[in-house]
Write a protein that holds these residues in place. Structure first.
Motif, PDB file in Angstrom:
ATOM      1  N   ARG A  48       0.850  -1.201   0.000  1.00 31.65           N
ATOM      2  CA  ARG A  48       0.000   0.000   0.000  1.00 31.65           C
ATOM      3  C   ARG A  48       0.877   1.239   0.000  1.00 31.65           C
ATOM      4  O   ARG A  48       1.867   1.316   0.744  1.00 31.65           O
ATOM      5  CB  ARG A  48      -0.882  -0.025   1.255  1.00 31.65           C
ATOM      6  N   GLU A  49       0.503   2.202  -0.820  1.00 34.94           N
ATOM      7  CA  GLU A  49       1.309   3.424  -0.906  1.00 34.94           C
ATOM      8  C   GLU A  49       1.223   4.218   0.400  1.00 34.94           C
ATOM      9  O   GLU A  49       0.152   4.345   0.996  1.00 34.94           O
ATOM     10  CB  GLU A  49       0.839   4.293  -2.081  1.00 34.94           C
ATOM     11  N   THR A  50       2.360   4.743   0.803  1.00 31.14           N
ATOM     12  CA  THR A  50       2.479   5.459   2.067  1.00 31.14           C
ATOM     13  C   THR A  50       3.016   6.853   1.806  1.00 31.14           C
ATOM     14  O   THR A  50       4.003   7.019   1.087  1.00 31.14           O
ATOM     15  CB  THR A  50       3.461   4.703   2.995  1.00 31.14           C
ATOM     16  N   LEU A  51       2.361   7.822   2.432  1.00 25.14           N
ATOM     17  CA  LEU A  51       2.781   9.221   2.334  1.00 25.14           C
ATOM     18  C   LEU A  51       3.761   9.484   3.473  1.00 25.14           C
ATOM     19  O   LEU A  51       3.466   9.138   4.617  1.00 25.14           O
ATOM     20  CB  LEU A  51       1.540  10.073   2.554  1.00 25.14           C
ATOM     21  N   ALA A  52       4.907  10.091   3.168  1.00 26.09           N
ATOM     22  CA  ALA A  52       5.914  10.260   4.214  1.00 26.09           C
ATOM     23  C   ALA A  52       6.767  11.493   3.956  1.00 26.09           C
ATOM     24  O   ALA A  52       6.590  12.184   2.948  1.00 26.09           O
ATOM     25  CB  ALA A  52       6.800   9.014   4.265  1.00 26.09           C
ATOM     26  N   TYR A  53       7.690  11.741   4.905  1.00 24.03           N
ATOM     27  CA  TYR A  53       8.758  12.723   4.717  1.00 24.03           C
ATOM     28  C   TYR A  53      10.071  11.975   4.901  1.00 24.03           C
ATOM     29  O   TYR A  53      10.204  11.183   5.842  1.00 24.03           O
ATOM     30  CB  TYR A  53       8.658  13.856   5.743  1.00 24.03           C
ATOM     31  N   ALA A  54      11.018  12.250   4.001  1.00 21.76           N
ATOM     32  CA  ALA A  54      12.298  11.545   4.060  1.00 21.76           C
ATOM     33  C   ALA A  54      13.456  12.495   3.826  1.00 21.76           C
ATOM     34  O   ALA A  54      13.308  13.516   3.140  1.00 21.76           O
ATOM     35  CB  ALA A  54      12.328  10.447   2.996  1.00 21.76           C
ATOM     36  N   PHE A  92       7.777  12.304   0.335  1.00 20.67           N
ATOM     37  CA  PHE A  92       8.319  11.061  -0.219  1.00 20.67           C
ATOM     38  C   PHE A  92       7.206  10.020  -0.133  1.00 20.67           C
ATOM     39  O   PHE A  92       6.471   9.990   0.854  1.00 20.67           O
ATOM     40  CB  PHE A  92       9.513  10.644   0.652  1.00 20.67           C
ATOM     41  N   THR A  93       7.062   9.211  -1.164  1.00 19.01           N
ATOM     42  CA  THR A  93       6.098   8.108  -1.066  1.00 19.01           C
ATOM     43  C   THR A  93       6.817   6.788  -1.270  1.00 19.01           C
ATOM     44  O   THR A  93       7.822   6.710  -1.986  1.00 19.01           O
ATOM     45  CB  THR A  93       4.963   8.231  -2.104  1.00 19.01           C
ATOM     46  N   PHE A  94       6.305   5.770  -0.618  1.00 24.11           N
ATOM     47  CA  PHE A  94       6.869   4.419  -0.762  1.00 24.11           C
ATOM     48  C   PHE A  94       5.760   3.423  -0.440  1.00 24.11           C
ATOM     49  O   PHE A  94       4.669   3.821  -0.001  1.00 24.11           O
ATOM     50  CB  PHE A  94       8.073   4.226   0.178  1.00 24.11           C
ATOM     51  N   ASP A  95       6.039   2.139  -0.652  1.00 19.06           N
ATOM     52  CA  ASP A  95       5.026   1.112  -0.387  1.00 19.06           C
ATOM     53  C   ASP A  95       5.328   0.364   0.901  1.00 19.06           C
ATOM     54  O   ASP A  95       6.467  -0.049   1.126  1.00 19.06           O
ATOM     55  CB  ASP A  95       4.988   0.099  -1.542  1.00 19.06           C
ATOM     56  N   ARG A  96       4.303   0.187   1.722  1.00 17.82           N
ATOM     57  CA  ARG A  96       4.411  -0.717   2.872  1.00 17.82           C
ATOM     58  C   ARG A  96       3.748  -2.032   2.512  1.00 17.82           C
ATOM     59  O   ARG A  96       2.850  -2.074   1.666  1.00 17.82           O
ATOM     60  CB  ARG A  96       3.704  -0.128   4.091  1.00 17.82           C
ATOM     61  N   ARG A  97       4.151  -3.094   3.231  1.00 19.23           N
ATOM     62  CA  ARG A  97       3.508  -4.397   3.001  1.00 19.23           C
ATOM     63  C   ARG A  97       2.065  -4.372   3.492  1.00 19.23           C
ATOM     64  O   ARG A  97       1.741  -3.626   4.433  1.00 19.23           O
ATOM     65  CB  ARG A  97       4.291  -5.501   3.716  1.00 19.23           C
ATOM     66  N   ASP A  98       1.235  -5.182   2.892  1.00 19.31           N
ATOM     67  CA  ASP A  98      -0.080  -5.435   3.479  1.00 19.31           C
ATOM     68  C   ASP A  98       0.129  -6.311   4.705  1.00 19.31           C
ATOM     69  O   ASP A  98       1.088  -7.084   4.766  1.00 19.31           O
ATOM     70  CB  ASP A  98      -0.981  -6.154   2.471  1.00 19.31           C
ATOM     71  N   PRO A  99      -0.768  -6.232   5.693  1.00 19.41           N
ATOM     72  CA  PRO A  99      -0.532  -7.014   6.912  1.00 19.41           C
ATOM     73  C   PRO A  99      -0.517  -8.520   6.651  1.00 19.41           C
ATOM     74  O   PRO A  99      -1.415  -9.049   5.997  1.00 19.41           O
ATOM     75  CB  PRO A  99      -1.693  -6.615   7.827  1.00 19.41           C
ATOM     76  N   GLY A 100       0.522  -9.177   7.156  1.00 15.66           N
ATOM     77  CA  GLY A 100       0.592 -10.637   7.153  1.00 15.66           C
ATOM     78  C   GLY A 100      -0.190 -11.184   8.329  1.00 15.66           C
ATOM     79  O   GLY A 100      -0.813 -10.413   9.092  1.00 15.66           O
ATOM     80  N   PRO A 101      -0.179 -12.526   8.529  1.00 17.16           N
ATOM     81  CA  PRO A 101      -1.020 -13.134   9.563  1.00 17.16           C
ATOM     82  C   PRO A 101      -0.813 -12.562  10.966  1.00 17.16           C
ATOM     83  O   PRO A 101      -1.760 -12.462  11.741  1.00 17.16           O
ATOM     84  CB  PRO A 101      -0.607 -14.620   9.530  1.00 17.16           C
ATOM     85  N   ASP A 124       2.092   8.155   6.999  1.00 17.43           N
ATOM     86  CA  ASP A 124       0.669   8.113   7.363  1.00 17.43           C
ATOM     87  C   ASP A 124       0.195   6.762   7.877  1.00 17.43           C
ATOM     88  O   ASP A 124      -0.860   6.681   8.492  1.00 17.43           O
ATOM     89  CB  ASP A 124      -0.222   8.630   6.222  1.00 17.43           C
ATOM     90  N   HIS A 125       0.961   5.678   7.612  1.00 16.98           N
ATOM     91  CA  HIS A 125       0.581   4.400   8.227  1.00 16.98           C
ATOM     92  C   HIS A 125       1.794   3.472   8.315  1.00 16.98           C
ATOM     93  O   HIS A 125       2.830   3.723   7.691  1.00 16.98           O
ATOM     94  CB  HIS A 125      -0.596   3.743   7.507  1.00 16.98           C
ATOM     95  N   ILE A 126       1.642   2.429   9.125  1.00 10.93           N
ATOM     96  CA  ILE A 126       2.753   1.496   9.340  1.00 10.93           C
ATOM     97  C   ILE A 126       2.170   0.109   9.621  1.00 10.93           C
ATOM     98  O   ILE A 126       1.036  -0.002  10.119  1.00 10.93           O
ATOM     99  CB  ILE A 126       3.669   1.988  10.491  1.00 10.93           C
ATOM    100  N   VAL A 127       2.917  -0.912   9.287  1.00 15.91           N
ATOM    101  CA  VAL A 127       2.502  -2.299   9.516  1.00 15.91           C
ATOM    102  C   VAL A 127       3.551  -2.955  10.409  1.00 15.91           C
ATOM    103  O   VAL A 127       4.741  -2.957  10.073  1.00 15.91           O
ATOM    104  CB  VAL A 127       2.375  -3.063   8.176  1.00 15.91           C
ATOM    105  N   VAL A 128       3.096  -3.492  11.565  1.00 17.25           N
ATOM    106  CA  VAL A 128       4.037  -3.972  12.583  1.00 17.25           C
ATOM    107  C   VAL A 128       3.551  -5.301  13.160  1.00 17.25           C
ATOM    108  O   VAL A 128       2.348  -5.478  13.406  1.00 17.25           O
ATOM    109  CB  VAL A 128       4.170  -2.924  13.727  1.00 17.25           C
ATOM    110  N   ASP A 129       4.467  -6.221  13.401  1.00 16.14           N
ATOM    111  CA  ASP A 129       4.167  -7.485  14.091  1.00 16.14           C
ATOM    112  C   ASP A 129       3.501  -7.173  15.441  1.00 16.14           C
ATOM    113  O   ASP A 129       3.973  -6.307  16.185  1.00 16.14           O
ATOM    114  CB  ASP A 129       5.478  -8.248  14.305  1.00 16.14           C
ATOM    115  N   GLN A 130       2.447  -7.912  15.766  1.00 13.00           N
ATOM    116  CA  GLN A 130       1.677  -7.595  16.987  1.00 13.00           C
ATOM    117  C   GLN A 130       2.528  -7.607  18.265  1.00 13.00           C
ATOM    118  O   GLN A 130       2.201  -6.911  19.235  1.00 13.00           O
ATOM    119  CB  GLN A 130       0.501  -8.558  17.144  1.00 13.00           C
ATOM    120  N   ASP A 131       3.606  -8.379  18.276  1.00 16.26           N
ATOM    121  CA  ASP A 131       4.432  -8.447  19.481  1.00 16.26           C
ATOM    122  C   ASP A 131       5.200  -7.159  19.754  1.00 16.26           C
ATOM    123  O   ASP A 131       5.799  -6.996  20.827  1.00 16.26           O
ATOM    124  CB  ASP A 131       5.427  -9.611  19.378  1.00 16.26           C
TER     125      ASP A 131
END
Ligand code: NAP
Ligand code: ZN
Length: 355
Positions: free
Chosen positions: A3-9, A20-29, A135-142
């Motif tokens: 998913r495209e992510t809006l950011a500053y770099a 700056f824009t880049f892609d984050r992964r979609d959430p895994g299990p 604008d968003h982030i995907v992180v392991d639940q732990d």
């Protein structure tokens, strides 16, 4: 899927941060997807983006004081649900099997080393991790934390994810509490949280500062007084009186006058990591009073949750100045001049509005 992510770099150590824009992964299990509402501005972000420490990977999207809302969870996620208010701090992964990880001290992972929220290896997409100025982030639940503070406090909660845990962990480890005289060196982002937390732990707190003008704030935050560290007479008056000193200073400085303020068997803990080394120590200052000089790195995930809950129970948040994303470069310049009261926090919505 991404998913495209809006950011500053930052694209290089000498260029300002810019859209700056880049892609984050979609959430895994096991992943939690988070829309970021606020991100605190840590001096480590500046050290990294400006290449003051070796090893910055560009483009660099800093930010490890993240608060936001869960928008999606993977099929195996049990700890979080859509709509939860959550935090992400300085780490997004570690080996999970080494003695440090086993002990809940993932920040000292000796297996793979911990994976930083930015500038770490991204095992999912390759390349390196990109942080919370986005604008968003995907992180392991732990590696996701539960935030219990009121919605109105969330911007001021963000800095707890680094400044809060980096001061809570050593204060607890070295026994700050009733009957202990604790010094906090540097009244910045980390330092002002150190004052609040040490006072809430029941210690008698004193601030060592280069800024006499911060005295009223030091008292308001919970300190007994502010000692001007450049004033030799004020420093001499404190000789041999401190149980514990927590040094948060982000620049090279002489440690000897501070070490001399410790009692016999007292400890000064360094958490500041300046670009240039401190001047060499006078070893006698340590040896003749069995004083110790130590270091400490953020805190483990379980302890970060404990800190968030401690702050919630004690009504503690950070004193913040909210900024728009586009003001980040000015904020960095002000941080270098110790002109921050006491943490900048980026309103991430400002980035979407400007886009
Ligand atoms: P900050 O908000 O810029 O605060 C640093 C404070 O240090 C300043 O406000 C100032 O306080 C004092 N200071 C600055 N220059 C100084 C000088 N030349 N001599 C003496 N004092 C000086 O920075 P921060 O975000 O709190 O971060 C502080 C440091 O901790 C950084 O190096 C950062 O990278 C590091 N850090 C470490 C960890 C860890 O896990 N160990 C975690 C986060 C950050 P006064 O005006 O009161 O003197
Ligand atoms: Zn930090």
């Amino acid at each position: 899927m991404t998913r495209e992510t809006l950011a500053y770099a930052a694209q290089a150590p000498t260029t300002p941060l810019a859209p700056f824009t880049f892609d984050r992964r979609d959430p895994g299990p096991r992943d939690v997807a988070i829309d970021i509402a606020y991100c605190g501005v840590c001096h480590s972000d500046l050290h990294t983006a400006r290449g003051e420490w070796a090893g910055t990977l560009f483009p660099c999207v800093p930010g490890h004081e993240i608060v936001g809302t869960v928008t999606a969870v993977g099929s195996e996620v049990t700890k979080f649900a859509v709509g939860d208010t959550v935090g992400v701090g300085c780490m997004v992964d570690s080996c999970r099997t080494c003695p440090s990880c086993d002990a809940g001290e993932e920040q000292y992972c000796t297996g793979t080393g911990f994976v930083g929220t930015y500038n770490g290896p991204d095992k999912h997409l390759g390349g390196h991790t990109l942080g919370g100025y986005s604008d968003h982030i995907v992180v392991d639940q732990d590696f996701v934390l539960t935030v219990r503070h009121d919605a109105a406090d969330l911007a001021a909660v963000a800095p707890l994810l680094c400044a809060g845990i980096t001061t809570y962990s050593p204060l607890k480890h070295w026994g700050a509490g009733p009957g202990k005289k604790v010094g906090i060196v540097g009244l910045g982002g980390l330092g002002h949280m150190g004052v609040k937390i040490a006072a809430a732990m029941g210690a008698e707190v004193h601030v060592f500062s280069t800024s006499p003008g911060k005295r009223d704030d030091a008292l308001r935050l919970g300190a007994t007084d502010l000692i001007v560290s450049k004033d030799a007479d004020q420093m001499a008056a404190q000789a041999g009186t401190f149980d514990l000193i927590l040094n948060t200073v982000a620049a090279s400085h002489d440690l000897d006058p501070l070490l001399a303020c410790l009692k016999r068997d007292g400890t000064m803990v360094l958490v500041g990591v300046p670009e240039h080394p401190h001047p060499a120590l006078n070893i006698g200052t340590l040896v003749f009073a069995r004083r110790a000089l130590a270091g400490s790195l953020i805190g483990g995930i379980a302890e970060t949750q404990e800190m968030l809950d401690f702050c919630h129970q004690h009504g503690l948040t950070s004193d913040i100045e909210m900024i728009d994303m586009a003001e980040i470069n000015t904020a960095y310049d002000r941080m270098v001049k110790s002109d921050v009261k006491y943490r900048f926090v980026i309103d991430i919505a400002s980035m979407k509005q400007a886009a």
